[in-house]
Write an enzyme that holds these catalytic residues in place. Structure first.
Site, PDB file in Angstrom:
ATOM      1  N   ARG A   1      29.184  -9.744 -46.466  1.00  0.00           N
ATOM      2  CA  ARG A   1      29.251  -9.525 -45.008  1.00  0.00           C
ATOM      3  C   ARG A   1      27.870  -9.711 -44.385  1.00  0.00           C
ATOM      4  NH1 ARG A   1      31.600  -6.382 -40.598  1.00  0.00           N
ATOM      5  NH2 ARG A   1      30.325  -4.551 -40.138  1.00  0.00           N
TER       6      ARG A   1
ATOM      7  N   HIS B   1      29.748  -3.998 -34.704  1.00  0.00           N
ATOM      8  CA  HIS B   1      28.674  -3.011 -34.644  1.00  0.00           C
ATOM      9  C   HIS B   1      28.589  -2.408 -33.246  1.00  0.00           C
ATOM     10  CE1 HIS B   1      26.264  -4.836 -38.228  1.00  0.00           C
ATOM     11  NE2 HIS B   1      27.161  -3.976 -38.612  1.00  0.00           N
TER      12      HIS B   1
ATOM     13  N   LYS C   1      35.668   0.437 -37.878  1.00  0.00           N
ATOM     14  CA  LYS C   1      35.237   1.834 -37.904  1.00  0.00           C
ATOM     15  C   LYS C   1      35.505   2.495 -36.558  1.00  0.00           C
ATOM     16  CE  LYS C   1      31.634   1.939 -41.428  1.00  0.00           C
ATOM     17  NZ  LYS C   1      30.207   2.152 -41.682  1.00  0.00           N
TER      18      LYS C   1
ATOM     19  N   TYR D   1      21.072  -5.622 -40.270  1.00  0.00           N
ATOM     20  CA  TYR D   1      21.998  -6.349 -41.127  1.00  0.00           C
ATOM     21  C   TYR D   1      21.491  -7.734 -41.464  1.00  0.00           C
ATOM     22  CZ  TYR D   1      26.604  -4.670 -42.387  1.00  0.00           C
ATOM     23  OH  TYR D   1      27.644  -4.095 -43.045  1.00  0.00           O
TER      24      TYR D   1
ATOM     25  N   HIS E   1      29.672  -5.955 -50.009  1.00  0.00           N
ATOM     26  CA  HIS E   1      29.074  -5.735 -48.694  1.00  0.00           C
ATOM     27  C   HIS E   1      27.995  -6.779 -48.401  1.00  0.00           C
ATOM     28  CE1 HIS E   1      29.496  -3.103 -45.338  1.00  0.00           C
ATOM     29  NE2 HIS E   1      28.205  -2.847 -45.248  1.00  0.00           N
TER      30      HIS E   1
ATOM     31  N   ARG F   1      34.478  -6.067 -43.512  1.00  0.00           N
ATOM     32  CA  ARG F   1      34.204  -5.023 -44.501  1.00  0.00           C
ATOM     33  C   ARG F   1      35.308  -5.118 -45.553  1.00  0.00           C
ATOM     34  NH1 ARG F   1      33.639  -2.494 -39.340  1.00  0.00           N
ATOM     35  NH2 ARG F   1      31.510  -1.740 -38.967  1.00  0.00           N
TER      36      ARG F   1
END
Length: 306
Positions: free
Chosen positions: A253, A276, A182, A285, A250, A159
């Site tokens: 990615r 993820h 995250k 994705y 993004h 990211r």
């Protein structure tokens, strides 16, 4: 206006989300805003400050009124779904703590919306994007910096926030990077040779001393690099290349994941590389369809086919 008891409950819930679930600061801010707006609406809707007792008696009709009011404020279905999710999460926690039945809130249906699938670039377009960044700045070290950042997004699937959180202590890049993603989740990401070379070139040309405990990527005046600058330089590059507006940082990615999958990569391994939590997110994705998922499954479990 929110009652003191409701405000205290919201603060406690937000602290719980941060401590137990590792929610990021931006997520906490969004939760505070969304649930706070909901509580303020209920005060106006019912004509009285909503204490915890009143909040436990919210009806289906109250929820419909809030949904209609929120939609009327030019809030799209996707944003409304996010707000409802925050309210439900708060109510799940509050009902357990206060001992009431939250059915009216939890049974409220989320608005339907068309989920936008990410659009990865072709391998050629991704390569062209990285090469074109070299010509976006007349200052060689800045051009090298921009190339290095975008090469990390595409070559390692980072990211932009993760790339910009690297520090001088990460120099020189090794075979593997330890990334905190995250929710504070840690993962190990292999670093390809072009990414190592791009970062080394930037570090050689950078006119500032890159602090060991400070940001690796620096702005023109020596401060931390803003993600907006990378977005802007990619906007310029995609205009030159005739690429669509979806060619964003993004998207690099997304491209990393899709190109790995197309080259025969394992979906679960790609899930781990991206950080993820769920396989369905990785599926979205990469734009992989159900037929491809079943192919992967059949290869992994040949006995499952018959």
């Amino acid at each position: 206006m929110i009652s003191e008891a409701a405000r205290d409950a919201l603060s406690t819930w937000l602290a719980t989300q941060k401590a137990l679930k590792g929610a990021a600061a931006n997520t906490i801010d969004a939760y505070a805003r969304d649930v706070g707006d909901f509580l303020r609406f209920m005060t106006l809707h019912n004509g009285e400050i909503q204490g915890l007792g009143a909040l436990s008696r919210i009806t289906t009709s109250d929820m419909r009124a809030w949904m209609a009011h929120t939609r009327g404020g030019d809030v799209g279905p996707r944003s409304l779904a996010r707000k409802l999710s925050a309210v439900k999460s708060f109510y799940r926690w509050l009902s357990e703590r206060e001992g009431f039945e939250p059915t009216a809130v939890l049974a409220t249906r989320s608005p339907k919306f068309q989920r936008k699938l990410p659009r990865p670039l072709s391998p050629e377009a991704a390569s062209d994007m990285i090469n074109t960044l070299d010509a976006q700045s007349l200052t060689p070290w800045i051009a090298a910096r921009d190339q290095a950042v975008v090469t990390l997004l595409y070559g390692c699937g980072l990211r932009i926030s993760e790339a910009l959180s690297l520090t001088g202590a990460d120099l020189p890049l090794g075979q593997v990077l330890r990334i905190i993603g995250k929710g504070g989740k840690e993962r190990l990401v292999p670093v390809i040779e072009p990414a190592r070379a791009a970062v080394a070139q930037y570090a050689r040309l950078c006119p500032y001393d890159i602090p060991r405990n400070g940001p690796l990527f620096l702005g023109a005046r020596g401060g931390a690099l803003s993600p907006r600058l990378i977005q802007k330089v990619m906007e310029q590059a995609r205009a030159q290349l005739g690429l669509p507006a979806t060619a964003t940082p993004h998207a690099m990615r997304h491209s990393f994941a899709t190109h790995l999958l197309n080259a025969g990569g394992d979906l679960r391994a790609i899930q781990e590389l991206l950080g993820h939590a769920s396989l369905s997110t990785t599926q979205a994705y990469t734009g992989v369809d159900t037929a491809r998922l079943m192919e992967v499954y059949a290869r992994a479990h040949p006995q499952g086919g018959g």
